[in-house]
Design an enzyme around this catalytic site. Structure first.
Site, PDB file in Angstrom:
ATOM      1  N   GLY A   1      17.680  -1.613  16.017  1.00  0.00           N
ATOM      2  CA  GLY A   1      16.748  -0.579  15.493  1.00  0.00           C
ATOM      3  C   GLY A   1      15.301  -1.150  15.170  1.00  0.00           C
ATOM      4  O   GLY A   1      14.412  -0.377  14.810  1.00  0.00           O
TER       5      GLY A   1
ATOM      6  N   THR B   1      18.226  -4.726  10.171  1.00  0.00           N
ATOM      7  CA  THR B   1      18.026  -3.542  10.901  1.00  0.00           C
ATOM      8  C   THR B   1      19.389  -2.869  11.255  1.00  0.00           C
ATOM      9  O   THR B   1      20.431  -3.683  11.187  1.00  0.00           O
ATOM     10  CB  THR B   1      17.508  -3.881  12.357  1.00  0.00           C
ATOM     11  OG1 THR B   1      18.352  -4.949  13.100  1.00  0.00           O
ATOM     12  CG2 THR B   1      16.176  -4.466  12.275  1.00  0.00           C
ATOM     13  N   ASP B   2      19.613  -1.723  11.538  1.00  0.00           N
ATOM     14  CA  ASP B   2      20.694  -1.223  12.372  1.00  0.00           C
ATOM     15  C   ASP B   2      20.608  -1.726  13.623  1.00  0.00           C
ATOM     16  O   ASP B   2      19.626  -2.228  14.149  1.00  0.00           O
ATOM     17  CB  ASP B   2      20.736   0.288  12.310  1.00  0.00           C
ATOM     18  CG  ASP B   2      22.093   0.711  12.798  1.00  0.00           C
ATOM     19  OD1 ASP B   2      23.058   0.145  13.156  1.00  0.00           O
ATOM     20  OD2 ASP B   2      22.459   1.991  12.297  1.00  0.00           O
ATOM     21  N   TRP B   3      21.664  -2.052  14.333  1.00  0.00           N
ATOM     22  CA  TRP B   3      21.712  -2.777  15.565  1.00  0.00           C
ATOM     23  C   TRP B   3      21.028  -2.366  16.540  1.00  0.00           C
ATOM     24  O   TRP B   3      21.056  -1.355  17.236  1.00  0.00           O
ATOM     25  CB  TRP B   3      23.223  -2.936  16.171  1.00  0.00           C
ATOM     26  CG  TRP B   3      24.102  -4.159  15.651  1.00  0.00           C
ATOM     27  CD1 TRP B   3      24.453  -5.232  16.187  1.00  0.00           C
ATOM     28  CD2 TRP B   3      24.128  -4.336  14.076  1.00  0.00           C
ATOM     29  NE1 TRP B   3      25.247  -5.927  15.288  1.00  0.00           N
ATOM     30  CE2 TRP B   3      24.841  -5.596  14.125  1.00  0.00           C
ATOM     31  CE3 TRP B   3      23.591  -3.858  12.927  1.00  0.00           C
ATOM     32  CZ2 TRP B   3      25.096  -6.364  12.949  1.00  0.00           C
ATOM     33  CZ3 TRP B   3      23.948  -4.790  11.765  1.00  0.00           C
ATOM     34  CH2 TRP B   3      24.579  -5.692  11.719  1.00  0.00           C
TER      35      TRP B   3
END
Length: 727
Positions: free
Chosen positions: A262, A258-260
């Protein structure tokens, strides 16, 4: 047993009387299955989520190490505290800053992209990172997007061709490249929830090809999901994007991260293709009750679903297999290189990328280059001449070992006694998510700069954007197409007192240029990293002949850009949805097809030399669906200095069953020629790459009939064309 890799202490839940060793002579897949068979369900789940800001769990009992990640893609970020976003304040984490990826794309040089990837991969390896969060290959859709400087421009073919060698270079060091942000992260405003609506054709023809190339040809070991939604599902756990396309159609065998922050739902995270959940909701300690690492969607909630029988263990095992595969490719690779950090070779690579990426936009009456003794008094004006441009911008901010500013480069090249510096304007300090007003008196700075310009023989105005909020920065888009901080007015006033003005623009985006007709020379100088000042000075003085080409179009005015021509629903949306009404006509495809003249076209860039293109030819006139078209033409350096030209080949289909752009880039090459030298340029275009995405069949279609290939110096400078038939 020889070649012992690690000690595996206990298999499954049963203690063993003897230690078990893993033979590294086994294939990676055998080692993955061996390790998987020895893990408990709790250990498996732990590997699927963060344990700190930039690491995820290993299995200490089995000797399987943690996975450590670092922001890129322009340099290895400084160390961050374990459970907070503050700097760890180490003394050995100052990196080499490489040019931003817009600059790399502007080189049009895949071999140089590989050199970049190797160098940054070595730095990441030396710092013991397992995943480097880059490169970024999102498409440049609007010049207001705050993160365009991290990406590779508006054309999916260019972005893909430049990303492939970068990825391979990084991964040669036993560090996984993490290609981001998958997908459709084309704006920062409302990025955490905006739902992107577009056609299947636009998705597959414009926004996915660079990711596809990164996976199928670059062999990327990890992919980062994006914050936004696509068709009602967040992209970090999106069934269509991750399961069906990435892992299904493209056979991706790596890890989706994931993006942080996300991830938004446990069930979707479990079933829709996510493998590792990273996050930033909490410091993991004092704020644990809010959303600690063990509370993440792929943590305890995932384990609970497994124990209740709501999730097949096979779903968990697929995630862990991918994570183990990445581990055996990186931190458990037996012959992993040691890496290098802030060395001469890396400085050289950074400088070469900067030099080849700088784009000469205007050079009236060969105003440039200038000799070191041509002028006695030189005024350098503009905050960007002295401001650190490796800091700010969000997650790509860097703590650098050194940074040669443009002002430093001018002083070293022309002599400090000849150079007078005035800031001219002040932008205030960089702060993530906030605009902080500058303390300096702007009028005094303005007046001092005009006076200095009046007294000088030549002016170098070093302006553009910087990495403050609402400029080129994560978590916020630009709010105007014009230069900020009254720079346009300042340039106009300087021109009233001195006509010898060279404008150097540091930015990752196009900007308006109302003063363009009155300035003799303009260079697009990007964010050039540690070697910025040296690269600029080398180009200004002709030590290096500029050869960069624009990886995106510069519109005259913002409304000329395709996304902005359809109103606010097309950009930035209504805060819930955004509609890509321009469809496949992004960038030069829009300008060419709609016959709108840009300020500067895609692929444009001047040289201190001149080049003569021969007529384009193909090896034959008729091709089948599975063949490759061999294209050739001569290129002659007709100038007096050695130089390089980024040649481009575009294709079009005059009569198609669907709307097609006026032309599309299908091949390019960086050709280096001595003065007076002629070379035959040979390029290849695969017939399958002439296809369009057929929404009726949900597949790619190459139609029979006439296609036209054109060789060109830019999207707006076609030299010749040839017709072929496809059967």
């Amino acid at each position: 047993m020889t070649a012992i890799l690690c000690l595996l202490g206990i298999a499954g839940m049963q203690a063993q009387t003897k230690p078990v060793y893993l033979d590294n002579r086994k294939t990676i897949e055998q080692r993955v299955e061996d390790a998987l068979s020895r893990m408990t369900i709790e250990e498996k789940v732990a590997m699927c989520h963060a344990q700190s800001k930039f690491s995820s769990h290993g299995v200490p009992r089995l000797g399987i190490p943690e996975i450590w990640m670092s922001d890129g893609p322009h340099g290895v970020r400084e160390e961050i505290e374990w459970d907070a976003w503050g700097a760890a304040k180490w003394t050995n984490d100052s990196c080499t800053a490489f040019p931003a990826l817009t600059c790399l794309a502007a080189t049009f040089n895949p071999s140089l992209s590989h050199e970049y990837g190797v160098a940054i991969g070595e730095e990441a390896r030396y710092r013991r990172k397992d995943i480097l969060l880059g490169p970024g290959v999102n498409i440049y859709r609007t010049p207001l997007n705050g993160r365009n400087f991290e990406y590779m421009g508006e054309d999916p073919y260019l972005a893909g061709r430049m990303a492939i060698p970068y990825i391979k270079g990084v991964q040669e060091n036993g560090v996984a490249a993490c290609v981001k942000h998958y997908a459709l992260n084309n704006q920062e405003v409302w990025r955490g929830h905006i739902n992107v609506n577009l056609s299947d054709r636009a998705l597959h023809e414009i926004y996915l090809p660079a990711f596809k190339a990164a996976v199928e040809e670059g062999g990327a070991w990890s992919i980062m999901g994006s914050y936004n939604q696509f068709r009602g599902e967040h992209c970090c756990h999106n069934d269509l994007l991750l399961n069906k396309i990435l892992k299904g159609d493209w056979k991706f065998d790596g890890v989706v991260v994931t993006d942080w922050g996300g991830a938004h739902d446990t069930k979707q995270s479990v079933f829709n293709g996510l493998d590792i959940e990273m996050g930033s909701y909490t410091n993991g300690l004092s704020s644990r009750a809010m959303f600690g690492y063990e509370d993440f969607y792929l943590a305890k909630p995932f384990l609970t679903m497994l124990k209740k029988g709501e999730v097949p263990v096979s779903v968990l095992d697929d995630k862990v297999r991918r994570i183990l595969r990445l581990t055996f490719r990186t931190n458990m690779m037996p012959d992993r290189p040691y890496g290098r950090f802030v060395c001469n070779d890396h400085s050289t690579a950074a400088r070469r990328v900067a030099e080849e990426g700088i784009v000469l936009l205007k050079n009236e009456k060969q105003f440039l280059p200038i000799s070191t003794n041509q002028y006695k008094k030189i005024a350098v004006i503009g905050e960007n001449a002295s401001r650190s441009l490796t800091e700010g911008g969000g997650s790509s901010t860097l703590k650098v070992k050194y940074e040669v500013s443009p002002l430093d480069g001018f002083k070293q090249t022309f002599g400090a006694d000849k150079v007078v510096y005035c800031k001219g304007y002040s932008s205030g300090p960089s702060m993530y998510g906030r605009v902080i007003a500058p303390k300096e008196n702007q009028q005094q700075l303005f007046d001092a700069a005009v006076k200095a310009a009046k007294d000088a023989d030549i002016v170098f105005f070093v302006g553009g954007l910087n990495k403050n909020h609402q400029q080129d920065c994560e978590a916020g888009d630009r709010i105007t197409y014009n230069l900020p901080f009254n720079q346009d007015k300042l340039i106009e006033e300087i021109l009233k007192v001195n006509k010898n003005v060279v404008v150097l623009l540091a930015s990752g985006n196009a900007v308006a240029m109302p003063w363009l007709k009155d300035v003799p020379a303009v260079l697009q100088a990007w964010y050039l990293g540690s070697e910025s000042g040296n690269a600029i000075a080398n180009v200004i003085t002709g030590k290096v002949n500029p050869s960069g080409k624009l990886p995106f179009s510069f519109p005259v005015k913002l409304e000329d850009n395709a996304a902005h021509s359809f109103g606010k629903l097309s950009y930035p949306g209504d805060s819930t949805n955004v509609f890509y009404k321009e469809d496949i006509l992004v960038g030069y495809r829009w300008f060419d097809t709609k016959k709108i003249k840009p300020l500067f076209p895609f692929g444009y860039g001047l040289s201190y030399s001149t080049f003569e293109y021969g007529k384009i030819a193909t090896d034959k006139k008729t091709y089948g669906q599975d063949e490759t078209i061999k294209v050739s033409f001569t290129l002659k350096n007709t100038g007096k200095v050695d130089g390089a030209e980024a040649v481009q080949v575009y294709a079009s289909q005059p009569k198609a069953s669907v709307m097609r752009p006026a032309k599309e880039l299908k091949a390019f090459a960086k050709v280096f020629l001595k003065a007076g030298e002629t070379q035959t340029v040979a390029l290849e275009v695969k017939v399958k790459d002439l296809a369009f995405y057929n929404e009726k069949t949900n597949n790619w279609t190459v139609e029979s009939g006439e296609f036209v290939l054109r060789n060109a110096a830019s999207a707006a400078d076609v030299k010749s064309s040839v017709s072929i038939q496809i059967k």
